[in-house]
Write a protein that holds these residues in place. Structure first.
Motif, PDB file in Angstrom:
ATOM      1  N   THR A   2       0.912  -1.256   0.429  1.00  0.00           N
ATOM      2  CA  THR A   2      -0.186  -0.173   0.072  1.00  0.00           C
ATOM      3  C   THR A   2       1.229   0.909  -0.062  1.00  0.00           C
ATOM      4  O   THR A   2       2.003   1.750   0.085  1.00  0.00           O
ATOM      5  CB  THR A   2      -1.057  -0.020   1.409  1.00  0.00           C
ATOM      6  OG1 THR A   2      -1.702  -0.797   1.326  1.00  0.00           O
ATOM      7  CG2 THR A   2      -2.172   1.588   1.633  1.00  0.00           C
ATOM      8  N   VAL A   3       0.814   1.893  -1.149  1.00  0.00           N
ATOM      9  CA  VAL A   3       1.397   3.110  -1.478  1.00  0.00           C
ATOM     10  C   VAL A   3       0.765   4.518  -0.290  1.00  0.00           C
ATOM     11  O   VAL A   3      -0.159   4.596  -0.165  1.00  0.00           O
ATOM     12  CB  VAL A   3       1.511   3.465  -2.387  1.00  0.00           C
ATOM     13  CG1 VAL A   3       2.036   5.122  -2.244  1.00  0.00           C
ATOM     14  CG2 VAL A   3       2.019   2.652  -3.151  1.00  0.00           C
ATOM     15  N   LYS A   4       1.854   4.878   0.986  1.00  0.00           N
ATOM     16  CA  LYS A   4       1.793   6.138   1.784  1.00  0.00           C
ATOM     17  C   LYS A   4       1.601   6.868   1.497  1.00  0.00           C
ATOM     18  O   LYS A   4       2.708   7.295   0.172  1.00  0.00           O
ATOM     19  CB  LYS A   4       1.940   5.734   3.095  1.00  0.00           C
ATOM     20  CG  LYS A   4       0.471   4.588   3.243  1.00  0.00           C
ATOM     21  CD  LYS A   4       0.854   4.513   4.131  1.00  0.00           C
ATOM     22  CE  LYS A   4      -0.663   3.261   5.393  1.00  0.00           C
ATOM     23  NZ  LYS A   4      -0.475   3.488   6.554  1.00  0.00           N
ATOM     24  N   PHE A   5       1.327   8.899   1.205  1.00  0.00           N
ATOM     25  CA  PHE A   5       1.349  10.167   0.854  1.00  0.00           C
ATOM     26  C   PHE A   5       1.306  10.812   2.403  1.00  0.00           C
ATOM     27  O   PHE A   5       0.933  10.606   2.451  1.00  0.00           O
ATOM     28  CB  PHE A   5       1.005  10.819  -0.176  1.00  0.00           C
ATOM     29  CG  PHE A   5       0.925   9.538  -1.770  1.00  0.00           C
ATOM     30  CD1 PHE A   5       1.463   9.826  -2.819  1.00  0.00           C
ATOM     31  CD2 PHE A   5      -0.394   9.005  -1.405  1.00  0.00           C
ATOM     32  CE1 PHE A   5       2.235   8.475  -3.149  1.00  0.00           C
ATOM     33  CE2 PHE A   5      -0.248   7.896  -2.454  1.00  0.00           C
ATOM     34  CZ  PHE A   5       0.766   8.306  -3.773  1.00  0.00           C
ATOM     35  N   SER A   6       2.700  11.868   1.927  1.00  0.00           N
ATOM     36  CA  SER A   6       2.421  13.028   3.135  1.00  0.00           C
ATOM     37  C   SER A   6       1.191  13.510   2.753  1.00  0.00           C
ATOM     38  O   SER A   6       0.510  13.606   1.465  1.00  0.00           O
ATOM     39  CB  SER A   6       3.590  13.309   2.607  1.00  0.00           C
ATOM     40  OG  SER A   6       3.683  14.333   1.764  1.00  0.00           O
TER      41      SER A   6
END
Length: 105
Positions: A2-6
């Protein structure tokens, strides 16, 4: 994976550009988020906004029979509405409805 972003990256993305202020307000600076988490947070925010609007009507969840004459008088007094000519609950309720509709409109 799972890709997470700021928060900054999310707020500046094309997907959330029109909601940038809200994203900046509801997300934390020091956390990372998935798109699903951001969408869920936005849905929760908009749900709260809807509830706030409904909360402007103090009697929205009450039936007419459950509203007391004193509650109506207090509401009208708080809104600086002259209710001296309204002698009964029905007249007070009619004034309340008129006042609330003007507020919303």
């Amino acid at each position: 994976m799972t890709v997470k972003f700021s928060k900054a990256r999310i707020a500046n993305s094309n997907r959330y550009k029109s909601k940038q202020d809200i994203v900046n307000a509801i997300l934390k600076d020091d956390e990372l988020y998935t798109i699903a988490e951001v969408d869920s947070a936005l849905e929760a925010f908009y749900g709260r906004e809807k509830t706030k609007k409904e909360d402007g009507n103090p009697f929205i969840k009450k039936e007419y029979e459950d509203i007391t004459k004193k509650e109506l008088e207090a509401y009208l007094q708080d809104k600086s509405i002259n209710y001296s000519e309204a002698k009964d609950k029905k007249s007070l309720y009619a004034l309340y409805l008129q006042t609330f509709e003007k507020q919303e409109g």
